[in-house]
Design a protein around this motif. Structure first.
Motif, PDB file in Angstrom:
ATOM      1  N   ASN A 387      18.687 -83.889  37.467  1.00 46.53           N
ATOM      2  CA  ASN A 387      19.507 -82.676  37.567  1.00 46.53           C
ATOM      3  C   ASN A 387      20.801 -83.028  38.301  1.00 46.53           C
ATOM      4  OD1 ASN A 387      20.620 -80.162  37.804  1.00 46.53           O
ATOM      5  ND2 ASN A 387      18.919 -79.249  38.942  1.00 46.53           N
ATOM      6  N   GLU A 389      23.320 -81.328  38.633  1.00 42.28           N
ATOM      7  CA  GLU A 389      23.972 -80.140  39.201  1.00 42.28           C
ATOM      8  C   GLU A 389      23.241 -79.597  40.422  1.00 42.28           C
ATOM      9  OE1 GLU A 389      24.263 -77.449  35.890  1.00 42.28           O
ATOM     10  OE2 GLU A 389      26.075 -78.419  35.125  1.00 42.28           O
ATOM     11  N   ASP A 390      22.200 -80.277  40.865  1.00 43.88           N
ATOM     12  CA  ASP A 390      21.420 -79.821  42.018  1.00 43.88           C
ATOM     13  C   ASP A 390      22.106 -80.257  43.308  1.00 43.88           C
ATOM     14  OD1 ASP A 390      19.506 -79.042  43.844  1.00 43.88           O
ATOM     15  OD2 ASP A 390      18.149 -80.708  43.396  1.00 43.88           O
ATOM     16  N   ASP A 542      13.126 -75.595  34.862  1.00 45.18           N
ATOM     17  CA  ASP A 542      13.877 -76.780  35.279  1.00 45.18           C
ATOM     18  C   ASP A 542      14.838 -77.154  34.155  1.00 45.18           C
ATOM     19  OD1 ASP A 542      12.215 -76.547  37.388  1.00 45.18           O
ATOM     20  OD2 ASP A 542      11.235 -78.481  37.173  1.00 45.18           O
ATOM     21  N   ASP A 544      19.018 -76.418  33.397  1.00 42.18           N
ATOM     22  CA  ASP A 544      20.282 -75.813  33.835  1.00 42.18           C
ATOM     23  C   ASP A 544      20.945 -74.995  32.734  1.00 42.18           C
ATOM     24  OD1 ASP A 544      19.777 -77.126  36.167  1.00 42.18           O
ATOM     25  OD2 ASP A 544      21.319 -78.664  35.902  1.00 42.18           O
ATOM     26  N   PRO A 548      20.253 -71.242  34.584  1.00 42.92           N
ATOM     27  CA  PRO A 548      21.247 -71.718  35.564  1.00 42.92           C
ATOM     28  C   PRO A 548      20.981 -71.225  36.979  1.00 42.92           C
ATOM     29  CG  PRO A 548      22.184 -70.022  34.118  1.00 42.92           C
ATOM     30  CD  PRO A 548      20.870 -70.412  33.529  1.00 42.92           C
ATOM     31  N   LYS A 551      19.182 -73.959  39.121  1.00 41.73           N
ATOM     32  CA  LYS A 551      19.671 -75.337  39.061  1.00 41.73           C
ATOM     33  C   LYS A 551      19.638 -76.048  40.408  1.00 41.73           C
ATOM     34  CE  LYS A 551      24.659 -74.425  39.498  1.00 41.73           C
ATOM     35  NZ  LYS A 551      25.960 -74.568  38.797  1.00 41.73           N
ATOM     36  N   ASN A 552      19.519 -75.315  41.508  1.00 41.84           N
ATOM     37  CA  ASN A 552      19.410 -75.951  42.813  1.00 41.84           C
ATOM     38  C   ASN A 552      17.971 -76.002  43.308  1.00 41.84           C
ATOM     39  OD1 ASN A 552      22.168 -76.584  43.315  1.00 41.84           O
ATOM     40  ND2 ASN A 552      22.562 -74.421  43.762  1.00 41.84           N
ATOM     41  N   GLY A 583      19.998 -81.258  32.537  1.00 43.85           N
ATOM     42  CA  GLY A 583      20.416 -81.525  33.905  1.00 43.85           C
ATOM     43  C   GLY A 583      21.910 -81.651  34.095  1.00 43.85           C
TER      44      GLY A 583
END
Length: 659
Positions: A387, A389-390, A542, A544, A548, A551-552, A583
């Motif tokens: 991921n 963007e995490d 899980d 994104d 969305p 995503k964290n 991801g």
């Protein structure tokens, strides 16, 4: 959608999970098998010296006395087990083949909606009586099979004013009622498909936004010749393999809007819409599958004979007008409530053909005296997905560093996973285009491990980039910055390599290879906090793209992988904004290479694209599991037909009962 198909598939008894891009190549879910896998053989814990595995993998079962151990077929790289012998054919008789409850056909027309688009509806059912224009694979080769394809020669492409025209001619095939298959039948399919997609893109799981059939501005036919005018220009190899292979001929009897109604002009958009809505309704009605005359007209090898809605058992008989004359009188699909129930019938010898999971490999000696058991991976890849963007604990900054991804690649003991997790029934795979099964697109850097298993190599990568490696503990960044010997942009001093790692607990293989990787990672101070979850949860949460808001909440996930289209590209998976870019991987180089695959003219574009992915590591690549089949010693057939089955494709026209 940006690319690919949005369809997923249900559990199917321990077979590898995939998110698919073409239903012909779609593989599917996994349930916990009756046999536990031993983790003691999963890795080489403590090994700090480099070791590499061969491209073909270690083809041993780990089962004492198993006949499949070390068995190979000349010219079939990486084959697990032994293919059925040809024998002397007889004419007549019934061949039985197993299917699992939940993995049965649910739709009866080629324009299969996303919600039900599975291998069990398409190549295992519909394609047997309504065949695509181009047929693949060709045995163990990921390529068009000319002998089973309707096209005569290769399509011809011309370009004018920035738009392409493609022309192709059909062979002289017949429908099962004796009437000819014509170019007009292909135009009918295109017009009806367009009407369905205009209602909703979800009406066809194989539809990719802006691609077939919506990239066809007009279609016409003269006899057996079809001319398509396209919007824009496309890579001819990509268009032939990935777009024409989506095309079918529809029998004229399907151009109706109600039961018993007259045939109407499908070229009129309102008529095409009415035709689609009628066919869609009929194709969704399991209760009438076996009796509806629509599904009795075939240009494929079989004709649907009967269908039992209560359990989805069904039978088919050979199409007398098909290009290959079948030997058997009937093909009977029998539904089992579990993988173990099917295996029990194989042990008793009361089932002719069964499709098995890698979980039962240690138990194969129980059936090998009566069956040929063999397997080969399907054309795709399995992986742990990052991921990017995490932002939690700066994971996005850490995983954005290539050296970190390289370190994890060095910690992935693919040879150990093949031996311990898959009992030898898998092949190492180092990129999105695997070396096995054989195909013309695998780049040279994916034929042998570019990042061989080595704990010491992983440790050196981290320490040389500003990390204090603490084996068994948690490694921390002690030299922040962007120089070549520093941790990298956005990574602060004291940053810890401690991140969540989710895996599909319903799939023993995904679970065990994740545990093995976490164990190796601990040796260099990478602390993966393992989280067990279900396949459906992982691919919905899980993700994104579809979720969305979460995503964290995830860093790495192992749910399975993807299945490749015939001309393989990661368009939609690794391009920016791709509908399956779970991801948020971003690379300008990857975007440019993917665009050349889809829109360029270089036939090597797919290989160039895959070479970059192998090197740049957008995911953690894992071994590709074999798809294992058991065929009774009473049954014979052409070798390529048995290899077709390892790609979830049935060619029963070649099967027979031995004399």
């Amino acid at each position: 959608m940006d690319s690919l198909t949005g369809h997923l598939v249900p559990d199917n008894g321990g077979k590898p999970r995939r998110m698919g891009r073409r239903s012909r190549w779609l593989t599917a879910g996994a349930t916990v098998g009756a046999l536990a896998l031993a983790l003691s053989a999963c890795g080489s814990s403590g090994n700090s010296s480099p070791s590499s595995s061969s491209g073909g993998g270690s083809k041993t079962t780990g089962a004492s006395g198993s006949n499949t151990a070390g068995s190979h077929v000349a010219g079939v790289k990486g084959l697990f087990g032994t293919l059925p012998s040809a024998g002397t054919p007889t004419n007549g008789g019934t061949i039985t083949i197993g299917q699992l409850k939940g993995d049965t056909p649910t739709y009866a027309m080629p324009i299969v909606p996303s919600a039900v688009d599975t291998v069990y509806t398409a190549p295992d059912f519909v394609d047997l009586y309504n065949q695509p224009l181009l047929w693949s694979p060709n045995g163990a080769s990921v390529s068009i099979d000319p002998s089973l394809s309707m096209l005569q020669g290769s399509p011809k492409y011309t370009t004018s004013g920035g738009n392409q025209t493609v022309t192709f001619t059909l062979k002289s095939w017949k429908w099962s009622n004796g009437s000819p298959v014509t170019g007009a039948n292909v135009v009918e399919m295109i017009d009806v498909a367009k009407a369905g997609i205009e209602e909703s893109p979800a009406n066809w799981g194989n539809y990719t936004q802006g691609q077939f059939p919506m990239n066809v501005t007009s279609a016409s036919a003269s006899g057996n010749t079809v001319t398509l005018h396209l919007k824009g220009t496309w890579n001819p190899t990509w268009f032939t393999d990935n777009q024409i292979e989506l095309m079918y001929a529809f029998p004229p009897q399907w151009a109706v809007t109600k039961t018993g109604g007259p045939q109407v002009n499908y070229a009129v958009p309102a008529n095409a819409k009415a035709i689609y809505n009628y066919l869609n309704k009929q194709a969704s009605d399991l209760a009438t599958f076996g009796t509806n005359p629509l599904w009795k007209i075939s240009d494929g090898p079989m004709v649907l004979n009967s269908f039992t809605p209560a359990n989805s058992d069904f039978t088919m008989t050979p199409n007398p007008d098909y290009v290959v004359k079948g030997h058997i009188s009937k093909l009977s699909f029998i539904t089992y409530t579990s993988d173990q129930a099917q295996f029990n019938n194989l042990q008793s010898g009361s089932l002719d053909i069964g499709q098995l999971s890698t979980d039962v490999v240690p138990e194969l000696p129980r059936i090998e005296h009566n069956y040929s058991v063999y397997g080969l991976p399907d054309f795709g890849f399995t992986a742990g997905f990052y991921n990017f963007e995490d932002t939690t604990n700066n994971f996005d900054k850490v995983v954005g560093q290539l050296y970190f991804r390289q370190a994890l690649a060095h910690l992935t003991d693919q040879a150990g996973d093949v031996r311990g997790v898959y009992h030898g029934a898998a092949a190492p795979s180092y990129g999105d285009i695997p070396a096995i099964p054989s195909n013309p697109y695998t780049p040279s850097n994916a034929r042998q491990d570019p990042y061989p298993f080595s704990v010491s190599a992983a440790s050196k990568l981290l320490s040389s980039h500003g990390w204090k490696v603490k084996p068994g503990g948690v490694t921390t960044c002690v030299k922040p910055g962007t120089a070549s010997d520093e941790c990298g942009a956005g990574i602060p001093a004291g940053q810890q390599l401690k991140f969540p790692y989710a895996y599909d607990t319903t799939n023993p293989a995904n679970q065990n290879q994740s545990i093995a990787l976490a164990s190796e990672a601990r040796q260099v101070g990478i602390d993966f906090q393992l989280q067990a979850s279900t396949f459906n949860h992982l691919i919905s949460v899980d993700n994104d793209v579809s979720a969305p808001s979460t995503k964290n909440k995830w860093a790495i996930v192992d749910f399975g992988g993807f299945t490749n289209s015939l001309y393989p590209t990661t368009n939609g998976i690794f391009n920016t904004g791709g509908s399956f870019n779970l991801g948020g991987y971003k690379s300008a180089t990857a975007n440019a290479l993917i665009n050349k695959t889809v829109y360029g003219t270089n036939p090597q574009a797919a290989t160039n694209e895959a070479s970059y992915m192998t090197k740049n590591l957008p995911v953690i690549f894992f071994p590709n599991p074999d798809l294992i089949d058991a065929v009774s010693n009473k049954i014979g057939g052409a070798q390529k037909s048995w290899l077709d089955m390892t790609q979830y494709t049935l060619t029963p026209e070649y099967w027979y009962i031995k004399k």
